[in-house]
Design a protein around this motif. Structure first.
Motif, mmCIF file in Angstrom:
data_model
loop_
_atom_site.group_PDB
_atom_site.id
_atom_site.type_symbol
_atom_site.label_atom_id
_atom_site.label_comp_id
_atom_site.label_asym_id
_atom_site.label_seq_id
_atom_site.Cartn_x
_atom_site.Cartn_y
_atom_site.Cartn_z
ATOM 1 N N UNK A 46 -1.913 31.913 36.139
ATOM 2 C CA UNK A 46 -0.818 33.227 35.600
ATOM 3 C C UNK A 46 0.361 33.070 36.533
ATOM 4 N N UNK A 47 0.169 32.738 37.808
ATOM 5 C CA UNK A 47 1.489 32.752 38.650
ATOM 6 C C UNK A 47 2.075 31.446 38.523
ATOM 7 N N UNK A 48 1.694 30.493 37.836
ATOM 8 C CA UNK A 48 2.498 29.318 37.822
ATOM 9 C C UNK A 48 3.788 29.652 37.113
ATOM 10 N N UNK A 51 14.063 31.372 31.428
ATOM 11 C CA UNK A 51 13.666 29.835 32.099
ATOM 12 C C UNK A 51 12.851 30.060 33.270
ATOM 13 N N UNK A 52 12.968 31.392 34.140
ATOM 14 C CA UNK A 52 12.546 31.303 35.343
ATOM 15 C C UNK A 52 11.024 32.082 35.354
ATOM 16 N N UNK A 53 10.490 32.223 34.026
ATOM 17 C CA UNK A 53 9.229 33.268 33.599
ATOM 18 C C UNK A 53 8.029 32.516 34.150
ATOM 19 N N UNK A 54 7.022 32.926 34.698
ATOM 20 C CA UNK A 54 5.915 32.425 34.942
ATOM 21 C C UNK A 54 4.880 32.628 33.621
ATOM 22 N N UNK A 55 3.739 32.080 33.951
ATOM 23 C CA UNK A 55 2.686 32.074 32.538
ATOM 24 C C UNK A 55 2.344 33.483 32.458
ATOM 25 N N UNK A 56 2.039 34.525 33.126
ATOM 26 C CA UNK A 56 1.968 35.694 33.014
ATOM 27 C C UNK A 56 2.937 36.457 32.072
ATOM 28 N N UNK A 57 3.949 36.184 32.467
ATOM 29 C CA UNK A 57 5.416 36.724 31.546
ATOM 30 C C UNK A 57 5.271 36.257 30.286
ATOM 31 N N UNK A 58 4.870 34.909 30.034
ATOM 32 C CA UNK A 58 4.757 34.349 28.642
ATOM 33 C C UNK A 58 3.717 34.938 28.101
ATOM 34 N N UNK A 59 2.622 35.292 28.556
ATOM 35 C CA UNK A 59 1.348 36.068 27.810
ATOM 36 C C UNK A 59 1.724 37.327 27.598
ATOM 37 N N UNK A 115 -3.283 30.601 28.761
ATOM 38 C CA UNK A 115 -2.204 29.578 28.284
ATOM 39 C C UNK A 115 -2.433 28.167 28.801
ATOM 40 N N UNK A 116 -2.514 27.204 27.921
ATOM 41 C CA UNK A 116 -2.644 25.819 28.630
ATOM 42 C C UNK A 116 -1.705 24.807 28.203
ATOM 43 N N UNK A 117 -1.861 23.522 28.696
ATOM 44 C CA UNK A 117 -0.876 22.388 28.198
ATOM 45 C C UNK A 117 -1.379 21.247 28.082
ATOM 46 N N UNK A 118 -0.910 20.695 26.960
ATOM 47 C CA UNK A 118 -1.845 19.295 26.967
ATOM 48 C C UNK A 118 -0.895 18.150 27.530
#
Length: 392
Positions: free
Chosen positions: A151-153, A112-120, A137-140
């Motif tokens: 990426x750092x978000x 749950x504490x991951x950032x966007x780079x971790x997800x990618x 990666x984007x959000x609607x």
């Protein structure tokens, strides 16, 4: 406008095509309401019937419904009500990554504490695809608003993300056509044999020969029909004579319509030429050979490589001269621009399979334009235009 890709057999009907599209998009109204048309080379739409065969065409237009995947259709930012407590926790959470165009969905488990780079990175590891690193990666955040995430978000409370680069899933394999049994009976699924059809008279304009593959056991009448369809010229069925040479004096004798075609047979033709109509399958096949087949992720890589060549000091000097010549009357700055760009980009384009010279330059623009609706391709193309100093 939306598009989708499916796998079908060339012998599949348009009924099969609609069923495949409905399954791919997980929306049965595509099958129920969709009307399929063939897109002719001149841009006109040719109406079809469900019983028509796909054949050599690779692009169809569907009306009556959109081609938005069910995963994208149901996507709504207002559906997410995860708590802030979940977002701050290091415990695993499930994140859905949906392809922004194709709609395929991949489920990931990340802290749950991951950032966007971790997800990618997790997505790349699960798919085992290096191309994932080129994607975003984007959000609607609203009905028609999509925000690209840094990426750092931190992932935060987001549980559904959009991805814009390579495919997240392979295309489903083609299923047996609905008319499979009938095709077995009439021979269209049998082994195909190669036949060469040559002009019997040298003075006839057009190509001297055409090579076709027809079902084993086809008759001469069926061969004429195949040739007429391949060249887009229905008059061949009634006007053409299929003949052979007999004896040593060059005498020609006609084949009977019921005679069987033999493997690797060479057959002479009289009464018509072998030139193809512009809208024929032969013309389409010839045009496709001049442009390499590329995926959107490969196009992005190509555009990034072309962008690097623009940054070269020698080409920067060319751009400076073009900027100066734009303000002078009577100068053909656009011709200098095209020739300079072709010269600089030539080696890179040839490396990716494009023809040398201006033909490769134009073919590259053609294939980039074809994928212009893909966000990743559009973004890479805009970066190239920015370095070329194009006005927004």
């Amino acid at each position: 406008a939306r598009e989708t890709q499916v796998m079908v057999f060339s012998t599949s009907t348009l009924f099969d095509l609609k069923v495949a599209a409905a399954k791919r998009l997980e929306r049965w109204e595509v099958y129920q309401r969709g009307q399929v048309a063939r897109l002719l080379p001149d841009g006109r739409l040719q109406p079809t019937q469900d019983k028509d065969v796909v054949g050599s065409d690779r692009l169809f237009v569907v009306s009556g419904t959109h081609l938005l995947h069910a995963n994208l259709q149901m996507l709504d930012a207002s559906h997410h009500h995860d708590s802030v407590k979940d977002a701050a926790s290091s415990l695993p959470v499930v994140v859905s990554v949906i392809h922004g165009v194709q709609g395929d969905k991949v489920m990931l488990s990340v802290p749950g504490s991951a950032n966007i780079a971790d997800v990618r990175n997790t997505l790349a590891a699960k798919l085992k695809k290096k191309e994932v690193r080129f994607g975003s990666l984007a959000q609607k955040t609203g009905k028609d608003k999509i925000v690209v995430l840094r990426e750092t978000e931190l992932l935060g409370i987001r549980r559904v993300l959009l991805f814009d680069a390579c495919a997240l899933a392979d295309l489903p394999p083609a299923e047996k056509p609905a008319n499979y049994v009938a095709q077995l009976h009439d021979g269209s699924m049998r082994q195909r044999v190669q036949v060469t059809i040559k002009q019997a008279v040298d003075e006839v304009p057009g190509p001297s020969r055409v090579v076709l593959k027809v079902p084993q056991g086809s008759t001469m009448r069926q061969l004429r029909a195949e040739l007429a369809n391949w060249l887009g010229r229905p008059e061949i069925e009634t006007k053409a004579r299929l003949v052979m040479r007999v004896g040593t004096d060059g005498t020609l004798a006609s084949f009977q319509d019921a005679e069987k075609v033999k493997r690797d047979q060479t057959i002479l033709i009289l009464g018509v030429g072998l030139e193809a109509a512009p809208w024929s399958p032969e013309a389409w096949a010839r045009a496709r050979k001049s442009v390499p087949s590329m995926t959107p992720s490969q196009i992005v890589v190509l555009l990034q490589e072309l962008q690097k060549t623009i940054k070269d000091e020698s080409f920067t000097a060319i751009l400076d001269k073009i900027e100066q010549s734009k303000s002078k009357q009577g100068t053909n700055w656009d011709e200098h621009f095209a020739s300079g760009l072709t010269r600089v980009w030539g080696p890179t384009l040839e490396k990716h399979g494009f023809p040398a010279g201006e033909d490769g330059f134009q073919a590259m623009f053609q294939i980039v334009s074809a994928y212009g609706r893909r966000l990743s391709v559009r973004r890479a193309a805009h970066e190239v235009e920015r370095h070329l100093r194009f006005s927004p």
